[in-house]
Design a protein around this motif. Structure first.
Motif, PDB file in Angstrom:
ATOM      1  N   LEU A   1       9.570  10.265  -4.509  1.00 46.34           N
ATOM      2  CA  LEU A   1      10.184  10.224  -5.840  1.00 46.34           C
ATOM      3  C   LEU A   1       9.285   9.565  -6.883  1.00 46.34           C
ATOM      4  CD1 LEU A   1      13.873   9.286  -4.889  1.00 46.34           C
ATOM      5  CD2 LEU A   1      12.967  11.536  -5.493  1.00 46.34           C
ATOM      6  N   GLY A   2       8.082   9.215  -6.465  1.00 50.47           N
ATOM      7  CA  GLY A   2       7.142   8.622  -7.419  1.00 50.47           C
ATOM      8  C   GLY A   2       6.617   7.275  -6.939  1.00 50.47           C
ATOM      9  N   LEU A   3       5.510   6.851  -7.553  1.00 51.42           N
ATOM     10  CA  LEU A   3       4.856   5.600  -7.143  1.00 51.42           C
ATOM     11  C   LEU A   3       5.783   4.396  -7.343  1.00 51.42           C
ATOM     12  CD1 LEU A   3       2.377   3.989  -6.278  1.00 51.42           C
ATOM     13  CD2 LEU A   3       1.524   4.153  -8.622  1.00 51.42           C
ATOM     14  N   GLY A   4       6.507   4.379  -8.457  1.00 51.33           N
ATOM     15  CA  GLY A   4       7.428   3.254  -8.714  1.00 51.33           C
ATOM     16  C   GLY A   4       8.472   3.167  -7.614  1.00 51.33           C
ATOM     17  N   HIS A   5       8.990   4.297  -7.219  1.00 50.29           N
ATOM     18  CA  HIS A   5       9.999   4.328  -6.159  1.00 50.29           C
ATOM     19  C   HIS A   5       9.404   3.842  -4.837  1.00 50.29           C
ATOM     20  CE1 HIS A   5      12.472   6.323  -3.019  1.00 50.29           C
ATOM     21  NE2 HIS A   5      13.453   5.863  -3.776  1.00 50.29           N
ATOM     22  N   ALA A   6       8.162   4.249  -4.562  1.00 56.48           N
ATOM     23  CA  ALA A   6       7.507   3.817  -3.311  1.00 56.48           C
ATOM     24  C   ALA A   6       7.391   2.296  -3.280  1.00 56.48           C
ATOM     25  CB  ALA A   6       6.128   4.474  -3.191  1.00 56.48           C
ATOM     26  N   VAL A   7       6.979   1.704  -4.401  1.00 51.95           N
ATOM     27  CA  VAL A   7       6.835   0.239  -4.460  1.00 51.95           C
ATOM     28  C   VAL A   7       8.207  -0.421  -4.284  1.00 51.95           C
ATOM     29  CG1 VAL A   7       6.247  -1.671  -6.036  1.00 51.95           C
ATOM     30  CG2 VAL A   7       4.712   0.294  -5.812  1.00 51.95           C
TER      31      VAL A   7
ATOM     32  N   PRO B   1      -3.103  12.140   7.515  1.00 49.02           N
ATOM     33  CA  PRO B   1      -2.800  11.423   6.276  1.00 49.02           C
ATOM     34  C   PRO B   1      -4.074  11.298   5.437  1.00 49.02           C
ATOM     35  CG  PRO B   1      -2.023  10.199   8.201  1.00 49.02           C
ATOM     36  CD  PRO B   1      -2.836  11.344   8.714  1.00 49.02           C
ATOM     37  N   LYS B   2      -3.924  11.451   4.118  1.00 47.29           N
ATOM     38  CA  LYS B   2      -5.093  11.350   3.227  1.00 47.29           C
ATOM     39  C   LYS B   2      -5.862  10.044   3.460  1.00 47.29           C
ATOM     40  CE  LYS B   2      -4.037  10.724  -1.193  1.00 47.29           C
ATOM     41  NZ  LYS B   2      -3.637  11.057  -2.585  1.00 47.29           N
ATOM     42  N   GLU B   3      -5.117   8.982   3.725  1.00 45.50           N
ATOM     43  CA  GLU B   3      -5.730   7.645   3.833  1.00 45.50           C
ATOM     44  C   GLU B   3      -6.578   7.486   5.093  1.00 45.50           C
ATOM     45  OE1 GLU B   3      -2.414   8.308   3.578  1.00 45.50           O
ATOM     46  OE2 GLU B   3      -2.368   8.072   1.390  1.00 45.50           O
ATOM     47  N   ILE B   4      -6.482   8.445   6.014  1.00 42.78           N
ATOM     48  CA  ILE B   4      -7.278   8.386   7.244  1.00 42.78           C
ATOM     49  C   ILE B   4      -8.575   9.175   7.064  1.00 42.78           C
ATOM     50  CG2 ILE B   4      -7.263   9.244   9.661  1.00 42.78           C
ATOM     51  CD1 ILE B   4      -5.847   6.634   9.404  1.00 42.78           C
TER      52      ILE B   4
ATOM     53  N   ILE C   1      -2.027  -1.842  -3.977  1.00 44.92           N
ATOM     54  CA  ILE C   1      -3.338  -1.191  -3.858  1.00 44.92           C
ATOM     55  C   ILE C   1      -3.131   0.275  -3.518  1.00 44.92           C
ATOM     56  CG2 ILE C   1      -5.459  -1.090  -2.482  1.00 44.92           C
ATOM     57  CD1 ILE C   1      -5.381  -4.000  -2.083  1.00 44.92           C
ATOM     58  N   LEU C   2      -3.723   1.157  -4.310  1.00 48.91           N
ATOM     59  CA  LEU C   2      -3.702   2.580  -3.967  1.00 48.91           C
ATOM     60  C   LEU C   2      -5.010   2.905  -3.249  1.00 48.91           C
ATOM     61  CD1 LEU C   2      -2.270   4.228  -7.216  1.00 48.91           C
ATOM     62  CD2 LEU C   2      -1.094   3.015  -5.388  1.00 48.91           C
ATOM     63  N   PRO C   3      -4.919   3.225  -1.959  1.00 46.13           N
ATOM     64  CA  PRO C   3      -6.150   3.378  -1.186  1.00 46.13           C
ATOM     65  C   PRO C   3      -7.012   4.563  -1.624  1.00 46.13           C
ATOM     66  CG  PRO C   3      -4.236   3.183   0.256  1.00 46.13           C
ATOM     67  CD  PRO C   3      -3.720   3.359  -1.134  1.00 46.13           C
ATOM     68  N   ASP C   4      -6.436   5.510  -2.387  1.00 45.05           N
ATOM     69  CA  ASP C   4      -7.322   6.621  -2.787  1.00 45.05           C
ATOM     70  C   ASP C   4      -8.216   6.255  -3.972  1.00 45.05           C
ATOM     71  OD1 ASP C   4      -4.939   6.724  -4.113  1.00 45.05           O
ATOM     72  OD2 ASP C   4      -4.479   8.820  -3.633  1.00 45.05           O
TER      73      ASP C   4
ATOM     74  N   PHE D   1       0.869  -1.185   0.000  1.00 48.35           N
ATOM     75  CA  PHE D   1       0.000   0.000   0.000  1.00 48.35           C
ATOM     76  C   PHE D   1       0.903   1.231   0.000  1.00 48.35           C
ATOM     77  CE2 PHE D   1      -3.942  -2.215   1.077  1.00 48.35           C
ATOM     78  CZ  PHE D   1      -3.444  -3.412   1.546  1.00 48.35           C
ATOM     79  N   PRO D   2       1.136   1.839  -1.149  1.00 51.20           N
ATOM     80  CA  PRO D   2       1.985   3.032  -1.159  1.00 51.20           C
ATOM     81  C   PRO D   2       1.182   4.233  -0.647  1.00 51.20           C
ATOM     82  CG  PRO D   2       1.799   1.992  -3.342  1.00 51.20           C
ATOM     83  CD  PRO D   2       0.694   1.480  -2.495  1.00 51.20           C
ATOM     84  N   VAL D   3       1.573   4.744   0.497  1.00 47.26           N
ATOM     85  CA  VAL D   3       0.806   5.849   1.111  1.00 47.26           C
ATOM     86  C   VAL D   3       1.752   6.974   1.528  1.00 47.26           C
ATOM     87  CG1 VAL D   3      -1.163   4.456   1.853  1.00 47.26           C
ATOM     88  CG2 VAL D   3       0.822   4.603   3.343  1.00 47.26           C
ATOM     89  N   ALA D   4       2.831   7.136   0.768  1.00 48.58           N
ATOM     90  CA  ALA D   4       3.850   8.112   1.156  1.00 48.58           C
ATOM     91  C   ALA D   4       3.698   9.447   0.424  1.00 48.58           C
ATOM     92  CB  ALA D   4       5.246   7.537   0.881  1.00 48.58           C
ATOM     93  N   GLY D   5       2.680   9.552  -0.441  1.00 47.97           N
ATOM     94  CA  GLY D   5       2.498  10.796  -1.197  1.00 47.97           C
ATOM     95  C   GLY D   5       2.157  11.964  -0.277  1.00 47.97           C
ATOM     96  N   LEU D   6       2.286  13.156  -0.796  1.00 47.95           N
ATOM     97  CA  LEU D   6       2.081  14.355   0.025  1.00 47.95           C
ATOM     98  C   LEU D   6       0.600  14.730   0.169  1.00 47.95           C
ATOM     99  CD1 LEU D   6       5.016  16.477  -1.464  1.00 47.95           C
ATOM    100  CD2 LEU D   6       5.001  15.195   0.690  1.00 47.95           C
ATOM    101  N   GLY D   7      -0.218  14.242  -0.739  1.00 47.02           N
ATOM    102  CA  GLY D   7      -1.652  14.536  -0.655  1.00 47.02           C
ATOM    103  C   GLY D   7      -1.953  16.025  -0.760  1.00 47.02           C
ATOM    104  N   THR D   8      -1.262  16.706  -1.656  1.00 50.51           N
ATOM    105  CA  THR D   8      -1.379  18.182  -1.697  1.00 50.51           C
ATOM    106  C   THR D   8      -2.775  18.650  -2.096  1.00 50.51           C
ATOM    107  OG1 THR D   8      -0.520  18.123  -3.950  1.00 50.51           O
ATOM    108  CG2 THR D   8       1.066  18.602  -2.218  1.00 50.51           C
ATOM    109  N   ARG D   9      -3.522  17.789  -2.806  1.00 53.88           N
ATOM    110  CA  ARG D   9      -4.849  18.254  -3.238  1.00 53.88           C
ATOM    111  C   ARG D   9      -5.811  18.419  -2.054  1.00 53.88           C
ATOM    112  NH1 ARG D   9      -5.746  14.019  -7.900  1.00 53.88           N
ATOM    113  NH2 ARG D   9      -4.114  12.958  -6.718  1.00 53.88           N
ATOM    114  N   PHE D  10      -5.439  17.867  -0.908  1.00 54.05           N
ATOM    115  CA  PHE D  10      -6.311  18.012   0.262  1.00 54.05           C
ATOM    116  C   PHE D  10      -5.713  18.918   1.329  1.00 54.05           C
ATOM    117  CE2 PHE D  10      -8.375  14.452  -1.737  1.00 54.05           C
ATOM    118  CZ  PHE D  10      -9.720  14.734  -1.518  1.00 54.05           C
TER     119      PHE D  10
END
Ligand code: UTP
Length: 298
Positions: free
Chosen positions: A110-116, A27-30, A132-135, A10-19
């Motif tokens: 650094l990107g989704l590929g890097h997170a995985v 965290p966006k996922e919460i 799985i991308l929870p968003d 579950f890659p959940v390390a993004g910044l979630g700037t849209r929120f």
């Protein structure tokens, strides 16, 4: 015989700037659809598909996500004392078996590929794995990942969830170049992340569910920067197309909500609210009132 898919990243390390500003501290996922955080929908879907080990790729500020899966004995005791059995059951859904969950850090977005790729040491090098991308939240009679696992057991290779999107949206996605269309699924002859408008090979977009061959992880080792300067998972999957394993897009049944965008999140909130028997009538009545106000105004 194909190896079973038992691990999900579950890659959940993004910044979630849209929120922002909410995601400054949450965290966006919460964030919750009705009363369940996005991550709970993702976990339930993974469990239904037979996933036994859950790997979260997190980053600074995601502590609330780790706490969410902790057992809460005081709260449970209190609910038991008060005879609130239904709530107790709801709470138990959030409990994870000891050792079933792992957290690993992505130090830079650094990107989704890097997170995985950050999760590589937690996987068996011969084992397929799910991402799985929870968003991306998918309402379906049979959970999306379960549909995919069943298809994967027949087809193999690497498989991405795919759906047709309108022309004006397609350049925001990873897009499949179709070799052969079998209806429920397609084989791919190419895959491109966020194609420039007018250059899209099809309208079949990749959304946030994947079952990947362990070779995709090897491809990620090359750390090639792609669209937007990020290390793209799409590129590492595309490198599999030439292999004899192949890459497939699976047209899942269900309704997908892009909860990484505000409009998608609000739509999901309404849809999941309406699907709750205890909320349906009141919410529908309110929506009817809104539409009658709008009709009167026109
Ligand atoms: P998004 O593209 O939605 O980015 O990432 P984001 O940071 O979550 O949100 P915005 O665009 O700033 O609002 C898609 C998924 O990939 C993960 C995100 O956590 C999300 O689940 N991701 C993305 C990472 O884990 N690491 C990255 O470096 C980038």
């Amino acid at each position: 015989m194909k190896r079973k898919v038992t691990k999900a990243i579950f890659p959940v390390a993004g910044l979630g700037t849209r929120f922002l500003p909410a995601t400054k501290s949450i965290p966006k996922e919460i964030m919750t659809l009705v009363d369940r955080p996005l991550i709970q929908y993702a976990i339930d879907e993974a469990r239904a598909a037979g996933i036994k080990e859950f790997i979260f790729v997190t980053s600074r500020g995601k502590g609330a996500l780790e706490d969410y899966f902790d057992h809460s004995p005081v709260l449970e005791q209190e609910l038991r004392k008060k005879g609130k059995d239904a709530l107790l059951e709801t709470l138990k859904m959030t409990n994870m078996d000891s050792g079933a969950i792992a957290y690993i850090r992505q130090h830079k977005a650094l990107g989704l590929g890097h997170a995985v790729w950050c999760a590589r040491r937690l996987l068996d090098p011969k084992e397929p794995f799910a991402v799985i991308l929870p968003d991306d939240v998918i309402a379906a009679d049979k959970p999306c990942l379960q549909q995919m696992v069943e298809a994967y057991e027949e087809i193999g290779g690497s498989m991405v969830a795919a759906m047709e999107v309108p022309d004006d949206k397609v350049s925001s996605y990873g897009v499949l170049d179709i070799k052969e269309d079998m209806g429920a699924y397609v084989s791919a002859k190419g895959m491109v992340e966020k194609p420039a408008p007018g250059t899209e090979p099809s309208n079949l977009a990749v959304i946030g569910r994947y079952i990947l061959s362990p070779n995709v992880m090897k491809n990620l080792n090359q750390m090639k920067a792609g669209a937007g300067g990020e290390i793209q998972l799409t590129d590492a999957i595309a490198d599999e197309i030439e292999s004899d394993r192949g890459v497939y897009g699976y047209r899942f049944s269900g309704q997908r909500f892009d909860c990484g965008s505000k409009a998608g999140f609000l739509q999901a909130t309404i849809a999941f609210g309406l699907s709750r028997p205890e909320l349906h009538d009141e919410l529908q009545e309110y929506l009817d009132t809104l539409s009658s106000i709008r009709t009167a105004a026109q």
